[in-house]
Design a protein around this motif. Sequence first.
Motif, PDB file in Angstrom:
ATOM      1  N   CYS A  29       0.813  -1.211   0.000  1.00 15.58           N
ATOM      2  CA  CYS A  29       0.000   0.000   0.000  1.00 15.58           C
ATOM      3  C   CYS A  29       0.848   1.263   0.000  1.00 15.58           C
ATOM      4  N   ASP A  30       1.987   1.234   0.707  1.00 16.68           N
ATOM      5  CA  ASP A  30       2.774   2.453   0.849  1.00 16.68           C
ATOM      6  C   ASP A  30       3.917   2.566  -0.144  1.00 16.68           C
ATOM      7  N   CYS A  68      -5.182   6.107   6.549  1.00 14.76           N
ATOM      8  CA  CYS A  68      -4.779   4.938   5.759  1.00 14.76           C
ATOM      9  C   CYS A  68      -4.365   3.820   6.724  1.00 14.76           C
ATOM     10  N   CYS A 120      -5.672  -1.601   0.945  1.00 12.14           N
ATOM     11  CA  CYS A 120      -5.154  -0.236   0.780  1.00 12.14           C
ATOM     12  C   CYS A 120      -6.308   0.766   0.842  1.00 12.14           C
ATOM     13  N   ARG A 121      -7.016   0.766   1.939  1.00 11.00           N
ATOM     14  CA  ARG A 121      -8.174   1.637   2.088  1.00 11.00           C
ATOM     15  C   ARG A 121      -7.718   3.043   2.486  1.00 11.00           C
ATOM     16  N   VAL A 122      -8.426   4.010   1.951  1.00  6.21           N
ATOM     17  CA  VAL A 122      -8.168   5.409   2.295  1.00  6.21           C
ATOM     18  C   VAL A 122      -9.484   6.012   2.772  1.00  6.21           C
ATOM     19  N   CYS A 140      -0.772   4.285   2.241  1.00  5.05           N
ATOM     20  CA  CYS A 140      -1.388   4.606   0.954  1.00  5.05           C
ATOM     21  C   CYS A 140      -0.459   5.525   0.165  1.00  5.05           C
ATOM     22  N   ARG A 141      -0.687   5.601  -1.147  1.00  2.00           N
ATOM     23  CA  ARG A 141       0.086   6.471  -2.036  1.00  2.00           C
ATOM     24  C   ARG A 141      -0.705   6.694  -3.303  1.00  2.00           C
ATOM     25  N   LEU A 186      -9.568  10.200  -5.565  1.00  2.00           N
ATOM     26  CA  LEU A 186      -8.285   9.545  -5.330  1.00  2.00           C
ATOM     27  C   LEU A 186      -7.928   8.637  -6.498  1.00  2.00           C
ATOM     28  N   SER A 201      -5.218   5.737  -6.735  1.00  2.00           N
ATOM     29  CA  SER A 201      -4.253   5.001  -5.927  1.00  2.00           C
ATOM     30  C   SER A 201      -3.150   4.428  -6.799  1.00  2.00           C
ATOM     31  N   ALA A 256      -1.318   2.096  -5.927  1.00  2.00           N
ATOM     32  CA  ALA A 256      -1.246   0.669  -5.660  1.00  2.00           C
ATOM     33  C   ALA A 256      -2.177  -0.125  -6.566  1.00  2.00           C
ATOM     34  N   ASP A 257      -3.117   0.555  -7.247  1.00  2.00           N
ATOM     35  CA  ASP A 257      -4.001  -0.137  -8.176  1.00  2.00           C
ATOM     36  C   ASP A 257      -3.223  -0.567  -9.409  1.00  2.00           C
TER      37      ASP A 257
END
Length: 507
Positions: free
Chosen positions: A353-354, A404, A380-382, A408-409, A464, A466, A468-469
């Motif tokens: 996630c980060d 987060c 990876c929830r925000v 998250c990023r 958002l 992400s 990470a997606d």
Amino acid sequence: MIGRSERSRRLAATLAAVGLVLTLALAIAPAAARAAAIASSVTGFTGGPALAADGRVILGEHRGDGALRILAIDPRSKAKTQIARFAPLADPLGLSLLHLTGTGGVVAGTLDTAHYATGPGTITGSWKPLYTRTLTLLPSFALVSACPQLPNGLQALAAGGDGFVATVGGGCATDRSAVSFRTATGSFGVPALPEAGDRPDIAPDVIALAADGPMAAWVELRVPVSGQGPSLEVVLLDVDTQQLLLRIPLGGFVYGIGLGADGTIALPDITTCSIRVLSPAAPAIRAVPLPAGLCPQALLSIGVAGDRVVYQADGGYAVSDLQGDAHWLADGAGSGSPIAFDGTTAYVLRKDCDADHLLAIDVDAAGAPPPHPAHALSTCRVRRSGASQLRISASGHLKLGLRCPAGCRGTLRLVQQRGGHLERLAGSADYAQSAGTRALAATVAPFARALAGCAGGMHVRAVLYSAADEDVVSKRRTLGSYVLSSRSRCRRSGGPPFAAPLPAPRP
């Protein structure tokens, strides 16, 4: 004078203490040796890893400005060296797609410039290749070829071995019916053979390519004009002698090809939970059954060294010998990463996630099954944190709280919407944080500051994207609505026109 019983008691206590220390040491040492992150990137790794002849790991990294760079990383010192850098693309819907290969010889790769397809008649989330460059990274950086889009959407394939580069379509060929080789002394080509017999074929295509040591292997696909279905053959070439060592028909489809320096070919079979292997010493194809739960999945690459194969299983990575004795790799949860394998250490990428992490994993250390499929980055929830009324400072910034739980990023955009289908950008910020709650500083456009100074403020939505997606273009998430206020003089005119939603930021 100490009696025998007292000496025995003290000796037992000493041995117990030594045993405890050894137990703790053994418990700690393997954990450090099992898997280690030797590099991390918030903006995202891509294209690798691959292994250079000097033991360094080669991979690409997206930069926050849309540029792409290629790094060489020393696994021991973790020192990074930039080999090449490619400037950001002018096309807002463009993306550079990098693929690197190498297992101790020449590190080669392809860099495809693609355009995100939108509009009528296109598939959402699809990429259209526009331009292909084939290059070598180490031992020297060189451009092998540069081509416009190949016919029928074909993409170039490249692989590097000891002192040679093999390419398919890399020379701007109109098809993929031959493999071309470049060595220090010259170049030559090996055409794919037409189907034997009296049935004509469409020109055969080379659909997979691998190289290691002096060996190169590839898979040829043939489609008859009529009659029976398509057929596959696997081919092995000793590049030093230019001698074809194997050409063997394959049953079933190929989901990936791995090659060792001794000519061992590994073809994981997801339909039978096995790995098909063959070599010059044992040219007959043999299926190596794998334990239930350790079946191979569709692959980007497979690592082969000696008598072991590292491959992608469900949600992680596993290693097996050529008899089917397999186990999970330690701490290697992930999916979709190419695999670089030197016989003792597997190098893979793990998306967290980060950050993206380059892992060096000891293949002798058995691990536990991954707790969940790693490709489903549902953790990876925000969440939003704090008030929905936000004040813009005199410098044009505001602070918005993000929560987060697992880090998250990505990129946050503040958009003003009209009619549900049109919007314009009012502010944005890149974010990257570890687990917890943070205040994100966003920059607001001048027109938004003026509009936020009017009575009632300015209503926006926080969107958002992400990092990470896996597909950051077609997916976007919303944090809901906010009201912006400022001390700026109220002005309701100006600013960019409302238009269709902007494409997602490049990774």
